[in-house]
Design an enzyme around this catalytic site. Structure first.
Site, PDB file in Angstrom:
ATOM      1  N   HIS A 150       0.827  -1.215   0.000  1.00  0.00           N
ATOM      2  CA  HIS A 150       0.000   0.000   0.000  1.00  0.00           C
ATOM      3  C   HIS A 150       0.860   1.264   0.000  1.00  0.00           C
ATOM      4  O   HIS A 150       2.035   1.244   0.390  1.00  0.00           O
ATOM      5  CB  HIS A 150      -0.926   0.011   1.214  1.00  0.00           C
ATOM      6  CG  HIS A 150      -0.192   0.019   2.532  1.00  0.00           C
ATOM      7  ND1 HIS A 150       0.364   1.156   3.076  1.00  0.00           N
ATOM      8  CD2 HIS A 150       0.086  -0.985   3.397  1.00  0.00           C
ATOM      9  CE1 HIS A 150       0.946   0.873   4.218  1.00  0.00           C
ATOM     10  NE2 HIS A 150       0.798  -0.429   4.443  1.00  0.00           N
ATOM     11  N   GLU A 159      -1.956  -7.156   7.299  1.00  0.00           N
ATOM     12  CA  GLU A 159      -0.681  -7.109   7.998  1.00  0.00           C
ATOM     13  C   GLU A 159      -0.734  -8.046   9.215  1.00  0.00           C
ATOM     14  O   GLU A 159      -1.811  -8.470   9.653  1.00  0.00           O
ATOM     15  CB  GLU A 159      -0.406  -5.658   8.438  1.00  0.00           C
ATOM     16  CG  GLU A 159       0.898  -5.414   9.165  1.00  0.00           C
ATOM     17  CD  GLU A 159       2.117  -5.775   8.327  1.00  0.00           C
ATOM     18  OE1 GLU A 159       2.453  -6.984   8.317  1.00  0.00           O
ATOM     19  OE2 GLU A 159       2.725  -4.891   7.708  1.00  0.00           O
TER      20      GLU A 159
END
Length: 222
Positions: free
Chosen positions: A18, A91
């Site tokens: 990202h 994550e």
């Protein structure tokens, strides 16, 4: 060596981290906390989308966290495509570490911080708003998610938009690196990292492509 004519065709994976967030910039650990892109991250996502526009992408799948989803949606808008989401691409969850600066983690949780920095891959993280998991558990989840999507779309090209830790897991899996070894490779915001998945195994094609971004972007450990 005999070839396996019955093997499914390989799948190409564009594994993308990202764009930048405010917490990336100040070295505040995000984990499962849902932080959006900052202005720089939005700029990076737009440049990334433009750079990938000429390339074949059959499906775009993102972590369900906002910073990854926003990055994936920028790619999708450029192409008139939809984004699928998968929480397994999130994550690692860092439990009580989440939301803290690295210096604050060291001060508040000295024993757990030391184990984390020493690469204790089975180390238990302190509880917080979210329940943290070990690095080994995270590795199995991240690698499994990538292979699952590759298996679902044999012969296709997938853009998987995820997080620094997911990229690290893929790199280690592809090169057969021990989970205990220090991370001596960069994991950059809005980078393109190319893999091929063949018969359930990851092969690295290229790493850390950020030529589409100016100026330099952040590694998650610097």
């Amino acid at each position: 060596m005999l070839s396996n004519d019955n093997a499914p065709p390989s799948t190409t994976i564009l594994l993308i981290r990202h764009g930048e967030t405010a917490w990336n910039a100040e070295r505040r650990l995000q984990g499962h906390i849902d932080i959006a892109l900052n202005a720089e991250g939005e700029r990076q996502a737009a440049l990334l989308a433009a750079a990938l526009a000429p390339e074949r992408i059959d499906h775009i799948i993102s972590s369900d966290l906002a910073r990854a989803r926003q990055t994936a949606e920028a790619i999708a808008r450029e192409r008139g495509m939809q984004v699928g989401t998968d929480p397994a691409l999130r994550e690692r969850c860092y439990g009580g570490f989440e939301g803290l600066l690295y210096s604050e983690i060291a001060a508040r949780f000295p024993r757990e911080f030391a184990a984390w920095q020493a690469r204790d891959v089975d180390g238990v993280l302190p509880p917080g708003t979210n329940q943290g998991g070990s690095f080994r558990q995270f590795f199995d989840r991240a690698r499994g998610a990538i292979v699952k999507h590759a298996t679902a779309y044999p012969g296709k090209t997938l853009a998987l938009v995820a997080h620094g830790g997911v990229l690290e897991c893929a790199y280690r899996a592809a090169l057969g690196l021990s989970l205990e070894t220090p991370r001596d490779f960069k994991v950059l915001n809005a980078s393109v990292n190319r893999f091929v998945v063949e018969e359930g195994g990851l092969k690295l094609v290229s790493w850390g492509e950020v030529g589409h971004l100016q100026p330099a972007v952040l590694d998650d450990l610097t």
